[in-house]
Motif scaffolding. Structure first.
Motif, short mmCIF file in Angstrom:
data_model
loop_
_atom_site.label_atom_id
_atom_site.label_comp_id
_atom_site.label_asym_id
_atom_site.label_seq_id
_atom_site.Cartn_x
_atom_site.Cartn_y
_atom_site.Cartn_z
N GLU A 7 0.84 -1.18 0.00
CA GLU A 7 0.00 0.00 0.00
C GLU A 7 0.88 1.23 0.00
N TYR A 16 -3.58 4.01 -0.08
CA TYR A 16 -4.27 3.16 -1.05
C TYR A 16 -3.60 1.79 -1.11
N GLY A 17 -4.42 0.79 -1.42
CA GLY A 17 -3.92 -0.56 -1.53
C GLY A 17 -4.92 -1.54 -0.97
N PRO A 18 -4.62 -2.82 -0.93
CA PRO A 18 -3.29 -3.36 -1.25
C PRO A 18 -3.12 -3.64 -2.75
N ALA A 42 1.53 -4.05 3.39
CA ALA A 42 0.24 -3.81 4.02
C ALA A 42 0.20 -4.36 5.44
#
Length: 351
Positions: A7, A16-18, A42
């Motif tokens: 992320e 943002y992510g994963p 993450a």
């Protein structure tokens, strides 16, 4: 490694992510994630720049002979979250690079800046306030009538808010160390204040005849040694001039919880009896300015003086409140150490 396990922090400060390593690398190639953006595995707490993280991944893959294969630099674009798709479609980074998910990738022009760990954001206002309140709570807090908790509470509140902001936007809000220091000092002040008040409330009444007879016993039923003090309103009061009236002499302090707890009882007695019948004198060795401020705040309606009587029996006092009950003939009828409720005080004055 095909699992989504990376992320990164976007240009809007959100995480943002994963993403898989291949997807993250594809975003860098297309300019939607900068090589200098903060990223991490993450769920871990260690932040690094994207280029350093990907370099570590490549090195691990090379050493184990493993690697990710994908027909697209982004892996499977359909697997990207809608939230991230909206962000990459609307962000200023897209406008600056002129690329989109459907366009051919182009190399990134960003310069790699390896950073070993996450760099905190520059907004440390609440963290600094928490630390300041924490420090004041264990210093200036003692001047507020033994109430360091008055400043400890805002230290705790601002500290928790600061840490929460840092967790949600680590590149915007920093000062984790200051916030934690403020929390520690704040909680210490709160716990100490609560402990003092609980002790004061639960402490049993203590009669001088049973716990301190060897110190004051010889003075009971003896004439009270004369003294003169200057009250907060500038008047000089001499004990011998008060013959013909009952007198309460209370040795106390603004930082003493049992003393403060007794004050409403003295205020009530002062309202119920004319000074010619009953005179109450509160004596503390604290500065006049502090006593005056406290007396105004608490609405004290009896005499208060700043003095320290350095002769017997008054210099034998080692615990407060210590209260002398003197009859109309100037004779000490009782000496009490510790908190007394209203009925006990009245009974000692009017036996």
């Amino acid at each position: 490694m095909s699992d989504f396990n990376y992320e990164f922090v976007g240009g809007d400060g959100k995480v943002y992510g994963p993403f898989t390593a291949a997807q993250l690398e594809g975003l860098v190639v297309q300019g939607r994630a900068m090589e200098t953006s903060q990223a991490r595995i993450a769920g871990s707490g260690q932040w690094q720049t994207v280029d350093v993280l990907l370099a570590s991944f490549r090195a691990d893959a090379a050493s184990t002979g493993e690697g990710e294969t994908s027909s697209s630099p982004l892996g499977n674009p359909s697997q990207l979250s809608d939230q991230f798709k909206n962000w990459v479609g609307d962000s200023g980074q897209k406008a600056s690079t002129g690329s989109s998910l459907g366009q051919a990738p182009r190399p990134s022009t960003s310069t790699s800046r390896p950073v070993a760990a996450h760099q905190e954001g520059g907004n440390t206002t609440l963290a600094m306030l928490s630390m300041i309140f924490g420090i004041l709570s264990v210093t200036v807090g003692w001047l507020l009538c033994c109430m360091p908790g008055i400043l400890g509470l805002p230290a705790v509140v601002t500290g928790h808010i600061s840490l929460s902001q840092n967790r949600s936007k680590p590149t915007v809000y920093g000062g984790v160390g200051m916030a934690k220091a403020g929390l520690v000092l704040g909680y210490i002040s709160l716990l100490f204040t609560v402990g003092l008040w609980i002790t004061a409330i639960l402490a049993p009444d203590s009669d001088i005849s049973s716990i301190d007879g060897t110190r004051f016993g010889q003075w009971v039923d003896e004439p009270a040694p004369d003294f003169s003090v200057t009250t907060l309103d500038g008047k000089e009061v001499t004990l011998s001039d008060l013959r013909g009236r009952r007198v309460i002499v209370d040795f106390w302090a603004t930082w003493c919880p049992p003393c403060i707890k007794e004050i409403p009882h003295f205020i009530r007695l002062a309202k119920e009896h004319d000074p010619i019948e009953l005179t109450i004198i509160g004596i503390s060795d604290e500065p006049e300015s502090k006593l005056r401020q406290f007396a105004q705040k608490e609405g004290i309606n009896y005499l208060i003086a700043s003095d320290e009587l350095n002769f017997a029996p008054y210099n034998k006092i080692t615990g407060i409140p210590t209260t002398f009950f003197i009859d109309v003939d100037g004779v000490i009828r009782d000496i009490h150490v510790g908190y007394m409720n209203y009925n006990d005080i009245r009974a000692a004055v009017f036996p």
